[in-house]
Design a protein around this motif. Structure first.
Motif: not given
Length: 497
Positions: A79, A83, A85, A104, A112, A157
């Motif tokens: 986290h 968010t 992940w 995410h 998700w 990311t």
């Protein structure tokens, strides 16, 4: 007393854990089963609730196919800045040149996001962490022969692009198969935790630290800091750990282990399970306390009549989502269609107890179905019903053998029953088998038991692989209507041979 009760029983291996406030989130490997990456939630670390799965639709996992012990390996959950992940590996993507995937969400129960793939990161067991400059770093066990060992690189990311060439970190303490890396920023140190020794009896967790990600990483003087190798402990294969700081500032670690039974070498049947230990920091290193957490008994029984439009997240398909071959029936029940697409039309759930009873009822006017216990597609025990006859069959590798048949009167829906029962104890106090698997059919209150069969042939030590037993109902031909499935643990007692 050392910890011998799993926090997640049944095949929930490679646990990864994170915390937000007073709530903890744990994910596990799911291999060939879909939906993938089960997500459990807890507020006390010892009682957990399955709230969903991270991979729930085709757009998230294009290449799967259901090969035994392939699919989804060792995800990590973290986290960061509001968010959640998850980073993981679909090993079926590796021959296609796709690296790890990153998804995410704001709600771990889902949905998700669709995945971002990390090009240039080919391997397994990825981890993600953010540095003091808020740059994400991915660390993984490389399968690239030109870049072997534990690799790490900063990434974007949003796109999955590497922001710098991968660099090699610490390569372990010298045990076989250094993998399962988790990288942490704790105080003024970077800590790198690995799984080593293979995921069998030599399994262990080791750790090293460095002041910067450029290293060098210094190994802990007491490595491996977590292992049960060569110990007479009911939990074996301990390793693949993930550290977590608790809300009160203390620490713990989730790790995998197995509960083998029977004669040497011991046979574990429910797969690699998730366990919990306390962690003390002594001289800057983690030290395990196996007595800290008392895991209470959990009633994992359920009865599902499939009355709603949505399946419970416990239900799995092999290499395909159950929604691709099932349809809820008005008033309850589930239609399973053997001809709906490619692959097995099998809806299954994990076996989670050492001794248990499961039963199923389905009608077979328009097809043939089977209630079975399996560890993979070549090793299973089952009861096949075609509308007029129930046949008990054992499948061990390439051999399938019928052990009995029983005729069913017209208009009667039989109850098919599978039980895992304790193995007989020999005079010197040892059971040869981990358990026995009893196959039976019940017709209008009358029970026909076909026999109780050696559980070793449905164990990882015999079949190989990374999963554990699941039970469920498969449509073999045409369509069947699944009315109900019941599962409950039973009292553990063994007869004396």
């Amino acid at each position: 007393m050392t910890a011998s009760e799993p926090i997640l029983a049944g095949f929930y291996p490679d646990p990864s854990i994170c915390r937000v406030g007073d709530t903890y989130y744990l994910v596990s490997s799911s291999f060939e089963y879909l939906p993938g990456i089960p997500i459990h939630v807890s507020t006390d670390l010892v009682t957990w609730t399955l709230v969903g799965n991270a991979l729930t639709r085709e757009s998230q996992i294009a290449e799967h196919r259901g090969y035994p012990s392939a699919g989804i390996f060792a995800p990590t959950i973290r986290h960061h800045n509001g968010t959640f992940w998850i980073i993981g590996t679909n090993v079926n993507d590796i021959p296609l040149g796709r690296g790890h995937f990153l998804i995410h969400t704001s709600d771990p129960a889902g949905p998700w996001s669709d995945p971002v793939h990390i090009a240039g990161a080919i391997g397994i067991d990825p981890d993600i962490v953010w540095d003091d400059d808020d740059i994400a770093h991915v660390t993984w066990c490389s399968l690239n022969p030109e870049q072997p060992g534990i690799q790490s690189a900063p990434i974007d990311t949003t796109t999955g692009a590497l922001l710098a060439p991968p660099r090699q970190l610490w390569q372990g303490s010298g045990l076989a198969f250094p993998e399962g890396p988790h990288l942490y920023r704790i105080a003024d140190w970077w800590y790198l935790l690995l799984a080593e020794g293979g995921t069998e009896r030599g399994h262990a967790a080791t750790i090293a630290r460095a002041r910067t990600l450029d290293g060098p990483f210094e190994a802990a003087p007491h490595n491996p800091f977590l292992t049960h190798r060569s110990l007479a402990h009911p939990v074996q294969n301990t390793g693949h750990a993930d550290l977590i700081e608790l809300a009160d500032g203390t620490w713990a670690a989730a790790h995998l282990g197995v509960r083998p039974r029977g004669q040497t070498p011991g046979f574990h049947v429910n797969g690699r399970e998730s366990f919990l230990v306390g962690i003390d920091w002594i001289d800057g290193w983690p030290v395990v306390d196996e007595t800290r957490f008392a895991v209470p008994p959990v009633d994992r029984s359920f009865a599902d009549h499939f009355a709603g439009s949505d399946l419970h997240p416990r239900w799995l398909g092999v290499g395909r989502f159950p929604a691709s071959f099932t349809r809820p029936r008005t008033g309850g029940g589930l239609l399973i269609d053997a001809d709906a697409g490619e692959g097995r039309a099998l809806i299954a759930a994990r076996a989670t107890d050492l001794v248990w009873t499961a039963s199923a009822q389905f009608t077979a006017e328009a097809g043939t179905g089977r209630f079975l216990l399996l560890i993979d597609d070549r090793n299973w025990y089952g009861l096949t019903y075609d509308g007029s006859t129930v046949e008990a069959t054992l499948a061990v590798g390439p051999i399938e053998h019928s052990v009995g048949r029983h005729d069913i009167p017209a208009g009667v829906v039989p109850t098919l029953r599978i039980r895992a029962i304790p193995a007989p104890v020999l005079p010197h106090g040892v059971s040869l088998e981990p358990d026995l698997i009893e196959l039976a059919v019940i017709v209008e209150g009358a029970e026909r038991v076909f026999g109780a069969f050696d559980g070793r042939y449905l164990s990882t030590e015999v079949t190989g692989g990374f999963t554990g037993r699941v039970f469920g109902v498969q449509a073999l031909t045409g369509q069947i209507e699944l009315r109900e499935i019941h599962y409950a643990p039973t009292a553990e007692s063994a007869s004396t041979a």
